[in-house]
Design a protein around this motif. Sequence first.
Motif, PDB file in Angstrom:
ATOM      1  N   ASN A 136       0.804  -1.220   0.000  1.00 14.08           N
ATOM      2  CA  ASN A 136       0.000   0.000   0.000  1.00 14.08           C
ATOM      3  C   ASN A 136       0.833   1.265   0.000  1.00 14.08           C
ATOM      4  OD1 ASN A 136      -2.513  -1.025  -0.242  1.00 14.08           O
ATOM      5  ND2 ASN A 136      -3.000  -1.029   1.955  1.00 14.08           N
ATOM      6  N   ASP A 137       2.137   1.113  -0.211  1.00 10.32           N
ATOM      7  CA  ASP A 137       2.992   2.300  -0.197  1.00 10.32           C
ATOM      8  C   ASP A 137       3.685   2.439  -1.557  1.00 10.32           C
ATOM      9  OD1 ASP A 137       4.063   4.598   0.821  1.00 10.32           O
ATOM     10  OD2 ASP A 137       5.607   3.596   2.022  1.00 10.32           O
ATOM     11  N   VAL A 138       4.168   3.642  -1.826  1.00 11.32           N
ATOM     12  CA  VAL A 138       4.873   3.864  -3.087  1.00 11.32           C
ATOM     13  C   VAL A 138       6.322   3.414  -2.921  1.00 11.32           C
ATOM     14  CG1 VAL A 138       5.611   5.596  -4.737  1.00 11.32           C
ATOM     15  CG2 VAL A 138       3.335   5.731  -3.749  1.00 11.32           C
ATOM     16  N   ASP A 139       6.775   2.583  -3.844  1.00  9.00           N
ATOM     17  CA  ASP A 139       8.140   2.044  -3.832  1.00  9.00           C
ATOM     18  C   ASP A 139       9.068   3.105  -4.438  1.00  9.00           C
ATOM     19  OD1 ASP A 139      10.542   0.772  -4.432  1.00  9.00           O
ATOM     20  OD2 ASP A 139       9.568  -1.136  -4.899  1.00  9.00           O
ATOM     21  N   ASN A 140       9.852   3.713  -3.572  1.00  7.91           N
ATOM     22  CA  ASN A 140      10.699   4.842  -3.996  1.00  7.91           C
ATOM     23  C   ASN A 140      11.614   4.482  -5.173  1.00  7.91           C
ATOM     24  OD1 ASN A 140      11.711   7.687  -2.823  1.00  7.91           O
ATOM     25  ND2 ASN A 140      13.444   6.591  -3.671  1.00  7.91           N
ATOM     26  N   ASP A 141      12.458   3.465  -4.970  1.00 11.66           N
ATOM     27  CA  ASP A 141      13.520   3.224  -5.946  1.00 11.66           C
ATOM     28  C   ASP A 141      12.978   2.659  -7.266  1.00 11.66           C
ATOM     29  OD1 ASP A 141      14.721   3.978  -3.626  1.00 11.66           O
ATOM     30  OD2 ASP A 141      16.274   2.438  -3.639  1.00 11.66           O
ATOM     31  N   ALA A 142      11.895   1.875  -7.165  1.00  9.84           N
ATOM     32  CA  ALA A 142      11.283   1.366  -8.399  1.00  9.84           C
ATOM     33  C   ALA A 142      10.651   2.517  -9.184  1.00  9.84           C
ATOM     34  CB  ALA A 142      10.233   0.312  -8.070  1.00  9.84           C
ATOM     35  N   THR A 143      10.181   3.537  -8.479  1.00 10.06           N
ATOM     36  CA  THR A 143       9.537   4.673  -9.147  1.00 10.06           C
ATOM     37  C   THR A 143      10.548   5.528  -9.909  1.00 10.06           C
ATOM     38  OG1 THR A 143       7.771   4.693  -7.503  1.00 10.06           O
ATOM     39  CG2 THR A 143       8.106   6.725  -8.745  1.00 10.06           C
ATOM     40  N   LEU A 144      11.784   5.581  -9.421  1.00  5.97           N
ATOM     41  CA  LEU A 144      12.787   6.421 -10.085  1.00  5.97           C
ATOM     42  C   LEU A 144      12.916   6.062 -11.565  1.00  5.97           C
ATOM     43  CD1 LEU A 144      15.658   6.641  -7.406  1.00  5.97           C
ATOM     44  CD2 LEU A 144      13.724   8.200  -7.805  1.00  5.97           C
ATOM     45  N   GLU A 145      12.919   4.759 -11.852  1.00  4.90           N
ATOM     46  CA  GLU A 145      13.053   4.304 -13.232  1.00  4.90           C
ATOM     47  C   GLU A 145      11.882   4.800 -14.097  1.00  4.90           C
ATOM     48  OE1 GLU A 145      15.249   3.052 -15.094  1.00  4.90           O
ATOM     49  OE2 GLU A 145      13.963   2.531 -16.796  1.00  4.90           O
ATOM     50  N   LEU A 146      10.686   4.811 -13.524  1.00  5.12           N
ATOM     51  CA  LEU A 146       9.501   5.256 -14.281  1.00  5.12           C
ATOM     52  C   LEU A 146       9.570   6.763 -14.544  1.00  5.12           C
ATOM     53  CD1 LEU A 146       6.704   3.296 -12.323  1.00  5.12           C
ATOM     54  CD2 LEU A 146       8.288   2.468 -14.097  1.00  5.12           C
ATOM     55  N   LEU A 147      10.028   7.500 -13.539  1.00  3.42           N
ATOM     56  CA  LEU A 147      10.150   8.957 -13.699  1.00  3.42           C
ATOM     57  C   LEU A 147      11.191   9.285 -14.762  1.00  3.42           C
ATOM     58  CD1 LEU A 147      10.140   9.822  -9.895  1.00  3.42           C
ATOM     59  CD2 LEU A 147       8.301  10.354 -11.525  1.00  3.42           C
ATOM     60  N   VAL A 148      12.276   8.514 -14.762  1.00  2.00           N
ATOM     61  CA  VAL A 148      13.337   8.719 -15.751  1.00  2.00           C
ATOM     62  C   VAL A 148      12.784   8.496 -17.163  1.00  2.00           C
ATOM     63  CG1 VAL A 148      15.388   7.559 -16.686  1.00  2.00           C
ATOM     64  CG2 VAL A 148      15.362   8.309 -14.295  1.00  2.00           C
ATOM     65  N   ARG A 149      12.018   7.421 -17.330  1.00  2.72           N
ATOM     66  CA  ARG A 149      11.430   7.151 -18.663  1.00  2.72           C
ATOM     67  C   ARG A 149      10.541   8.305 -19.099  1.00  2.72           C
ATOM     68  NH1 ARG A 149       9.068   1.109 -17.773  1.00  2.72           N
ATOM     69  NH2 ARG A 149      11.006   0.182 -17.033  1.00  2.72           N
ATOM     70  N   SER A 150       9.747   8.806 -18.172  1.00  2.00           N
ATOM     71  CA  SER A 150       8.841   9.894 -18.494  1.00  2.00           C
ATOM     72  C   SER A 150       9.612  11.171 -18.852  1.00  2.00           C
ATOM     73  CB  SER A 150       7.908  10.128 -17.289  1.00  2.00           C
ATOM     74  OG  SER A 150       7.099  11.241 -17.501  1.00  2.00           O
ATOM     75  N   ALA A 151      10.609  11.504 -18.044  1.00  2.00           N
ATOM     76  CA  ALA A 151      11.399  12.717 -18.306  1.00  2.00           C
ATOM     77  C   ALA A 151      12.119  12.612 -19.653  1.00  2.00           C
ATOM     78  CB  ALA A 151      12.403  12.950 -17.172  1.00  2.00           C
ATOM     79  N   LEU A 152      12.657  11.429 -19.961  1.00  2.00           N
ATOM     80  CA  LEU A 152      13.361  11.257 -21.242  1.00  2.00           C
ATOM     81  C   LEU A 152      12.400  11.402 -22.418  1.00  2.00           C
ATOM     82  CD1 LEU A 152      15.851   8.303 -20.571  1.00  2.00           C
ATOM     83  CD2 LEU A 152      16.415  10.703 -21.048  1.00  2.00           C
ATOM     84  N   SER A 153      11.193  10.879 -22.243  1.00  2.00           N
ATOM     85  CA  SER A 153      10.207  10.991 -23.312  1.00  2.00           C
ATOM     86  C   SER A 153       9.847  12.469 -23.543  1.00  2.00           C
ATOM     87  CB  SER A 153       8.977  10.162 -22.932  1.00  2.00           C
ATOM     88  OG  SER A 153       7.972  10.304 -23.897  1.00  2.00           O
ATOM     89  N   MET A 168       9.746  11.641  -4.720  1.00  2.00           N
ATOM     90  CA  MET A 168      10.576  10.477  -4.393  1.00  2.00           C
ATOM     91  C   MET A 168      11.992  10.956  -4.057  1.00  2.00           C
ATOM     92  SD  MET A 168       8.516   8.013  -4.647  1.00  2.00           S
ATOM     93  CE  MET A 168       6.963   8.919  -4.574  1.00  2.00           C
ATOM     94  N   ASP A 169      12.651  10.251  -3.138  1.00  2.00           N
ATOM     95  CA  ASP A 169      14.050  10.578  -2.827  1.00  2.00           C
ATOM     96  C   ASP A 169      14.930  10.203  -4.012  1.00  2.00           C
ATOM     97  OD1 ASP A 169      13.289  11.307  -0.257  1.00  2.00           O
ATOM     98  OD2 ASP A 169      13.591   9.274   0.525  1.00  2.00           O
ATOM     99  N   GLY A 170      15.843  11.080  -4.386  1.00  2.00           N
ATOM    100  CA  GLY A 170      16.830  10.760  -5.413  1.00  2.00           C
ATOM    101  C   GLY A 170      16.375  10.968  -6.837  1.00  2.00           C
ATOM    102  N   ARG A 171      15.140  11.499  -7.026  1.00  2.00           N
ATOM    103  CA  ARG A 171      14.653  11.598  -8.417  1.00  2.00           C
ATOM    104  C   ARG A 171      15.396  12.640  -9.226  1.00  2.00           C
ATOM    105  NH1 ARG A 171      10.231  15.416  -7.088  1.00  2.00           N
ATOM    106  NH2 ARG A 171      11.247  16.892  -5.760  1.00  2.00           N
ATOM    107  N   VAL A 172      15.830  13.729  -8.596  1.00  2.00           N
ATOM    108  CA  VAL A 172      16.512  14.765  -9.377  1.00  2.00           C
ATOM    109  C   VAL A 172      17.836  14.217  -9.924  1.00  2.00           C
ATOM    110  CG1 VAL A 172      17.608  17.042  -9.306  1.00  2.00           C
ATOM    111  CG2 VAL A 172      15.393  16.683  -8.193  1.00  2.00           C
ATOM    112  N   GLY A 173      18.585  13.528  -9.060  1.00  2.00           N
ATOM    113  CA  GLY A 173      19.855  12.946  -9.499  1.00  2.00           C
ATOM    114  C   GLY A 173      19.656  11.908 -10.587  1.00  2.00           C
ATOM    115  N   ALA A 174      18.627  11.074 -10.427  1.00  2.00           N
ATOM    116  CA  ALA A 174      18.371  10.023 -11.416  1.00  2.00           C
ATOM    117  C   ALA A 174      17.994  10.636 -12.764  1.00  2.00           C
ATOM    118  CB  ALA A 174      17.254   9.101 -10.915  1.00  2.00           C
TER     119      ALA A 174
END
Length: 326
Positions: A136-153, A168-174
């Motif tokens: 029931n919680d958002v998985d931080n590190d798994a989400t980073l990959e999805l955000l990266v795909r979206s930003a690249l698109s 999410m923690d670490g999203r700016v760096g990712a």
Amino acid sequence: MAFPINRPRRLRRTETIRRMVRETRLSPDDLILPMFVCPGRGVKKAVESMPGVAQMSVDNIVAEARETWAAGVPAVILFGIPERKDPQGSEAWNDNGEVQRAIREIKERVPSMAVITDVCMCEYTDHGHCGALAGNDVDNDATLELLVRSALSHARAGADIVAPSDMMDGRVGAIRAALDSNGFSQVAIMAYSAKFASAFYGPFREAAESAPKFGDRRSYQMDPPNGDEAMREVALDLEEGADIVMVKPALPYLDLIWRVKQEFNAPVAAYNVSGEYSMIRAAGINGWIDEERATLEVLIAIKRAGADLILTYFAKDVARKLRGQG
Ligand code: PBG
């Protein structure tokens, strides 16, 4: 030197003198208009809880962007309402998604306008949370990959600036690393750094159809009482490569806008969010408040607190007023 030698009212006597000693000025240059892109053609669907705001299909988004640019506003920020949602939010990185097409069309037809995109999963996931779930919680590190795909698109479609709002923690760096290794080192990041779990996002969730289906966002968005923590979030985002940092919402957090500007001296954006907009609109429509004056007073307060940029649904109208065309 006290009264009667000193009389502060001398400099308030006429509009001309007030104009001469005015300390803070609002310019169309400071403003960014948020827009909601939906599927279809010729669509303009009013958002009930935000009078004057509509979901628009790409053709109408481009027309609105053109008018907004003509009013003097340099930038828009795009939010997408996808055709279909799934647990991962995979429409977020569809190169032919609503946002991606809107970016390309604006870049083609209003080429000088800066196009910013909101990077977050909540409009794209069927559960309405800002990332992939683990239980029931958002998985931080798994989400980073999805955000990266979206930003690249978004970058591939031509976005000038990507704006992660997921917290999410670490999203700016990712995102920075992924942009750089894919040839997009010139795409800037505007980080929603100090984004609070706020009641003032209510109307937006109708506009973006992004309300969480269960629970709330308090395990990732910030706890409203925390100012020192907001400074730590901003410090982290700047270390990770944020070009612009944001405080959101704006009005209940003016103290933090001030602190961020004083402590970091980086470009600061403030998001005058949907609830802040709708309160003024509702009171204005009811004749309870002078809407135009209230709007200008709020925006100048956000600027006086230290914001360089203000994201506001009032952007086009205010820009016209400022230029004397309204
Ligand atoms: C997406 C997002 C939200 C807003 C901007 N990006 C809503 C939320 O976090 O639920 C709110 C903007 C507004 O209220 O105007 N995460």
